[in-house]
Structure formats: structure tokens, C-alpha cells
Design a protein around this motif. Structure first.
Motif, PDB file in Angstrom:
ATOM      1  N   LEU A 136     -57.144   6.404  28.497  1.00 28.78           N
ATOM      2  CA  LEU A 136     -57.898   7.127  29.524  1.00 28.78           C
ATOM      3  C   LEU A 136     -57.912   8.615  29.235  1.00 28.78           C
ATOM      4  N   LYS A 137     -56.753   9.174  28.953  1.00 28.36           N
ATOM      5  CA  LYS A 137     -56.645  10.616  28.769  1.00 28.36           C
ATOM      6  C   LYS A 137     -57.419  11.096  27.545  1.00 28.36           C
ATOM      7  N   ARG A 138     -57.478  10.254  26.529  1.00 34.52           N
ATOM      8  CA  ARG A 138     -58.240  10.625  25.336  1.00 34.52           C
ATOM      9  C   ARG A 138     -59.738  10.648  25.592  1.00 34.52           C
ATOM     10  N   GLN A 139     -60.170   9.893  26.602  1.00 31.74           N
ATOM     11  CA  GLN A 139     -61.591   9.860  26.943  1.00 31.74           C
ATOM     12  C   GLN A 139     -61.948  10.836  28.058  1.00 31.74           C
ATOM     13  N   ARG A 140     -60.935  11.150  28.908  1.00 35.62           N
ATOM     14  CA  ARG A 140     -61.220  11.975  30.097  1.00 35.62           C
ATOM     15  C   ARG A 140     -60.211  13.118  30.200  1.00 35.62           C
ATOM     16  N   GLU A 141     -60.580  14.264  29.683  1.00 37.12           N
ATOM     17  CA  GLU A 141     -59.709  15.430  29.757  1.00 37.12           C
ATOM     18  C   GLU A 141     -59.614  15.981  31.173  1.00 37.12           C
ATOM     19  N   ASP A 142     -60.507  15.530  32.048  1.00 40.71           N
ATOM     20  CA  ASP A 142     -60.482  16.032  33.427  1.00 40.71           C
ATOM     21  C   ASP A 142     -59.255  15.528  34.188  1.00 40.71           C
ATOM     22  N   ILE A 143     -58.693  14.396  33.786  1.00 39.99           N
ATOM     23  CA  ILE A 143     -57.501  13.858  34.448  1.00 39.99           C
ATOM     24  C   ILE A 143     -56.284  14.671  34.008  1.00 39.99           C
ATOM     25  N   LYS A 144     -55.494  15.144  34.975  1.00 43.03           N
ATOM     26  CA  LYS A 144     -54.307  15.948  34.684  1.00 43.03           C
ATOM     27  C   LYS A 144     -53.056  15.133  35.018  1.00 43.03           C
ATOM     28  N   LEU A 145     -52.095  15.136  34.122  1.00 46.94           N
ATOM     29  CA  LEU A 145     -50.929  14.263  34.237  1.00 46.94           C
ATOM     30  C   LEU A 145     -49.631  15.053  34.383  1.00 46.94           C
ATOM     31  N   VAL A 146     -48.812  14.603  35.321  1.00 52.09           N
ATOM     32  CA  VAL A 146     -47.426  15.060  35.441  1.00 52.09           C
ATOM     33  C   VAL A 146     -46.563  13.813  35.367  1.00 52.09           C
ATOM     34  N   LEU A 147     -45.773  13.688  34.305  1.00 52.88           N
ATOM     35  CA  LEU A 147     -44.945  12.497  34.111  1.00 52.88           C
ATOM     36  C   LEU A 147     -43.480  12.903  33.979  1.00 52.88           C
ATOM     37  N   ASP A 148     -42.673  12.377  34.879  1.00 51.58           N
ATOM     38  CA  ASP A 148     -41.225  12.527  34.780  1.00 51.58           C
ATOM     39  C   ASP A 148     -40.587  11.225  34.315  1.00 51.58           C
ATOM     40  N   VAL A 149     -41.332  10.138  34.388  1.00 55.73           N
ATOM     41  CA  VAL A 149     -40.825   8.811  34.001  1.00 55.73           C
ATOM     42  C   VAL A 149     -41.803   8.172  33.030  1.00 55.73           C
ATOM     43  N   TRP A 150     -41.267   7.282  32.175  1.00 56.96           N
ATOM     44  CA  TRP A 150     -42.021   6.820  31.027  1.00 56.96           C
ATOM     45  C   TRP A 150     -41.761   5.337  30.764  1.00 56.96           C
ATOM     46  N   GLU A 151     -42.786   4.635  30.391  1.00 56.09           N
ATOM     47  CA  GLU A 151     -42.601   3.266  29.946  1.00 56.09           C
ATOM     48  C   GLU A 151     -41.763   3.273  28.665  1.00 56.09           C
ATOM     49  N   GLY A 152     -40.741   2.415  28.633  1.00 54.39           N
ATOM     50  CA  GLY A 152     -39.905   2.342  27.443  1.00 54.39           C
ATOM     51  C   GLY A 152     -38.820   3.391  27.352  1.00 54.39           C
ATOM     52  N   GLU A 153     -38.465   4.032  28.478  1.00 52.38           N
ATOM     53  CA  GLU A 153     -37.375   5.017  28.426  1.00 52.38           C
ATOM     54  C   GLU A 153     -36.134   4.389  27.793  1.00 52.38           C
ATOM     55  N   PRO A 154     -35.392   5.173  26.979  1.00 55.50           N
ATOM     56  CA  PRO A 154     -35.498   6.619  26.752  1.00 55.50           C
ATOM     57  C   PRO A 154     -36.380   6.991  25.568  1.00 55.50           C
ATOM     58  N   HIS A 155     -37.343   6.153  25.259  1.00 56.77           N
ATOM     59  CA  HIS A 155     -38.224   6.408  24.111  1.00 56.77           C
ATOM     60  C   HIS A 155     -39.679   6.413  24.577  1.00 56.77           C
ATOM     61  N   PRO A 156     -40.145   7.513  25.130  1.00 54.80           N
ATOM     62  CA  PRO A 156     -41.548   7.593  25.552  1.00 54.80           C
ATOM     63  C   PRO A 156     -42.480   7.389  24.353  1.00 54.80           C
ATOM     64  N   MET A 157     -43.674   6.909  24.635  1.00 54.14           N
ATOM     65  CA  MET A 157     -44.669   6.800  23.578  1.00 54.14           C
ATOM     66  C   MET A 157     -45.021   8.201  23.101  1.00 54.14           C
ATOM     67  N   PRO A 158     -44.738   8.528  21.843  1.00 59.32           N
ATOM     68  CA  PRO A 158     -44.902   9.910  21.385  1.00 59.32           C
ATOM     69  C   PRO A 158     -46.309  10.453  21.560  1.00 59.32           C
ATOM     70  N   GLU A 159     -47.298   9.570  21.475  1.00 62.12           N
ATOM     71  CA  GLU A 159     -48.678  10.039  21.592  1.00 62.12           C
ATOM     72  C   GLU A 159     -49.066  10.398  23.018  1.00 62.12           C
ATOM     73  N   LEU A 160     -48.259   9.972  24.001  1.00 59.79           N
ATOM     74  CA  LEU A 160     -48.581  10.276  25.394  1.00 59.79           C
ATOM     75  C   LEU A 160     -48.131  11.678  25.799  1.00 59.79           C
ATOM     76  N   VAL A 161     -47.008  12.118  25.283  1.00 64.32           N
ATOM     77  CA  VAL A 161     -46.433  13.389  25.734  1.00 64.32           C
ATOM     78  C   VAL A 161     -47.406  14.564  25.582  1.00 64.32           C
ATOM     79  N   PRO A 162     -48.073  14.733  24.428  1.00 62.26           N
ATOM     80  CA  PRO A 162     -49.000  15.875  24.305  1.00 62.26           C
ATOM     81  C   PRO A 162     -50.209  15.798  25.228  1.00 62.26           C
ATOM     82  N   LEU A 163     -50.452  14.619  25.811  1.00 62.28           N
ATOM     83  CA  LEU A 163     -51.607  14.459  26.693  1.00 62.28           C
ATOM     84  C   LEU A 163     -51.305  14.834  28.143  1.00 62.28           C
TER      85      LEU A 163
END
Length: 376
Positions: free
Chosen positions: A221-248
């Protein structure tokens, strides 16, 4: 009495030291052989407490988790063995509520979109969701609530369907437990379809459990829609967040939304109270004695703070940008996620800052948000 406690749980020695020997352990890697002769186990959400972990614990009397959620505790197994247990509901609600509120103020400042112009949807109206609503309503922001369980209780607040909330809200903040079964499961509550339905420019915040959002669908979604703004304190697969998600994301942190000193002290203290009740003893400790002295003298208000001024006051208590910057630098390091959580000991709640009113009118709203001393 032998007490095993997560090494990241604060104030254990001060509260439990009189009861017996305390052994500190890495809660994420805790093994059954470390627990064979213990009487009390104190954990956080990173430890899965089940039959496999406790099978050799012959003397275990009590399990305490310094968390709101209990999804990591097999309570049926504990009941079958008549082992007492307790969690700490509401211990970090204020901290999570203030984190979400500060994050919204940061986004408002960054994108020049005043928070007061937004409609904020809160998914989950328990302790943490209610704490978010408290801050927002004190500041004059319109909120909508969705919680099918609380809606069926005697709660007098108004509730809307989740689809209606997504349709109407500019900001959505998630505060639900993680469940896979039942009438209203929350696993992937925001799946590909629901994420696609977000209105243009939505701010989406997740401060509960990572798997409430399908993180791979979120990346797409984020790669297609830059208008969506994300604040994430929790992550699928903790303690190993998907690395490609963090910069988004706009703000990213390592599951520390509830990590105020006050919240940590409150959680451990609630377990102390529960254990003392289990032992039929009266506790002689107090939570106030655990906290360090306030770091600041009163800040004097000479005029009514606008949104920029409110953010400045908030940053005096907790500058969220610091944790965001550190997370981006270190989350890929070996044990980086857990080390950031372990070393997170600096944050206070709004109540730690006293505001002195220098003849400003109508500043009671700052007290309602959580600051101390205003309205004098």
C-alpha cells in the motif's frame, strides 16, 4: 522464596527483594531448565508462558506479567495447576495514550496539517484507547470510537462500525489486543482490503500488536500511496521487523509506546500487590518511592499555547524524534530491537512536567491532557 524476573523489568529488587532471592533472566530466550525450583515468575510480553516452559516447576505459586495483554500466557494451564497469576491492566495506558498524541502532534507539525482539523478514529476503547481519547478531547479534537466489546457494555460513549470509522476518519489509532479466534478477531484486522479503503491522506498509527496490520500488505500500500502516513511502534515478526517497511514509515520505534518510567513502575508495583495478596500479606512499599525526582522546575506559561507550543511542551517531557532516529540506525543490528527496549529508561509522562500559570486564562485543558500544576 526464589523469584525469577525478566532482566528488563524495573524496580523488582526494590519491591520483591525482601521476599527472597531474585534471579534475572533474558525473557525472550528463557528456557524450562532455568525454572525448575522457582516460586515466582515475573515476565513481559516477550516470554511465552505455557506447559512447555513450566512443566518442571514443582514449587511455582505465582506468574506475573507486567503487561496489559495476556495472549502470551496460557491461563488455562495455570488454572489447571492452581498457579496464581496476574497482569497489569492499565499500567502503561497513560504512556501509550501520550505517545499516540505526541506522534499526531509531530505529524501535524511535519506536514502543516493542524491536528485540531482532523477527525481521529480510535480502534479499541479499553485502557489505552481511552487514554488517547482523553488527550485528544482535552485538546478539542473530534474522536470516533470502535470497540464491539465495550459497545455492548454499560459504557455511555458512542461507537461506530469499523467500516464507518475508516470512511470518516483522517487519523486512525489502533489499541486492541491480538486475537485469532472469537467473534471479533483482530489478527490482520487491517488486511489488504481494509488498508485499500483508507481515505486519502490518512494517518495510521499502531501501538498495540504488529499483526493487527498485515505488514506485507502495508508495504504494498505504502509503495503505491505516499499520501498514507504511518506511525508504527509494533511490528509483525518482532523483534525482526520487515526491513523494507521501516523506511516507509514517518515515525518508527521498537515497541516502547508504553515505556514511561511511571508506566514501568506502575506495572511492577501492580504485580507486587497481586503477589502480596496471594501470600495473604500486607505490602509496605509504595509506587511513589520508586520514581526519581522530577527533572524540571515549573515551566511558566505567559500565554495560551498554540499547537506548536503544545508540541514544544510535549518534547520537554518526551521527544519522540530521538527514539525514531535511534531505531532507524540500530534495528538491523544484532539484537538491536531488544537492546533499544532494554536501554529505554529516559521517558517520563506529561505529569512529570509542572506548568505554572502566569495569569493565562482557560488552561485547564492542559491539566486534562495530563500536565501538572496548571490552572492555578
Amino acid at each position: 522464596m526464589k523469584i525469577v524476573a525478566d532482566e528488563n523489568m524495573p524496580y523488582v529488587d526494590a519491591l520483591f527483594g525482601d521476599l527472597g532471592e531474585i534471579i534475572r533472566v533474558d525473557g525472550r530466550s528463557l528456557q524450562a531448565q532455568q525454572l525448575s525450583d522457582i516460586d515466582v515468575l515475573l515476565v513481559r510480553s516477550v516470554t511465552k508462558v505455557n506447559a512447555g516452559l513450566l512443566a518442571s516447576c514443582k514449587n511455582l505459586q505465582f506468574v506475573g506479567t507486567a503487561t496489559i495483554g495476556m495472549d502470551h500466557i496460557d491461563t488455562q494451564y495455570l488454572d489447571s495447576r492452581e498457579i496464581g497469576y496476574a497482569n497489569a491492566p492499565g499500567c502503561n495506558a497513560t504512556a501509550v495514550g501520550e505517545y499516540a498524541f505526541i506522534a499526531m502532534l509531530e505529524l501535524a507539525r511535519r506536514f502543516s496539517e493542524p491536528l485540531k482539523d482532523k477527525v481521529v478514529g480510535i480502534v479499541g476503547a479499553g485502557n489505552t484507547g481511552s487514554a488517547v481519547q482523553k488527550c485528544l478531547e482535552a485538546y478539542g479534537v473530534k474522536t470516533l470510537l470502535h470497540d464491539p466489546f465495550v459497545a455492548q457494555s454499560a459504557d455511555p460513549r458512542a461507537f461506530v462500525s469499523l467500516d464507518r470509522l475508516v470512511e470518516l476518519c483522517d487519523v486512525i489509532s489502533l489499541h486492541v489486543p491480538l486475537t485469532k479466534t472469537g467473534r471479533h478477531p483482530t489478527w490482520y484486522l487491517f488486511d489488504e482490503k481494509r488498508l485499500a479503503s483508507l481515505k486519502p491522506g490518512t494517518w495510521l498509527l499502531n501501538c498495540c500488536r504488529g499483526e493487527v496490520i498485515d505488514n506485507r500488505a502495508l508495504i504494498a500500500l505504502k509503495r503505491q500511496r505516499e499520501d498514507i502516513k504511518l506511525v508504527l511502534d509494533v511490528w509483525e515478526g518482532e523483534p525482526h521487523p520487515m526491513p523494507e517497511l521501516v523506511p516507509l514509515t514517518e515515525i518508527a520505534t521498537p515497541h516502547i509506546a508504553g515505556y514511561s518510567l511511571e508506566g514501568k513502575a506502575r506495572g511492577t508495583f501492580m504485580l507486587y500487590q497481586a503477589l502480596m495478596a496471594r501470600l495473604d500479606k500486607s505490602g509496605d512499599k509504595s509506587m511513589d518511592s520508586l520514581l526519581p525526582a522530577l527533572w524540571s522546575h515549573a515551566v511558566t506559561l505567559n500565554e495560551q499555547p498554540e499547537e506548536k507550543g503544545l508540541l514544544t511542551l510535549s518534547r520537554l517531557v518526551y521527544d519522540l524524534r530521538d527514539d525514531d532516529e535511534l531505531f532507524r540506525q540500530r534495528f538491523l543490528n544484532n539484537n538491536g530491537f531488544d537492546l533499544m527496549r532494554k536501554n529505554h529508561k529516559h521517558r517520563r509522562e506529561f505529569s512529570a512536567l509542572t506548568l505554572a500559570n502566569n495569569a493565562c486564562s482557560d488552561v485547564d485543558w492542559l491539566s486534562n491532557i495530563g500536565f501538572s500544576g496548571v490552572g492555578l
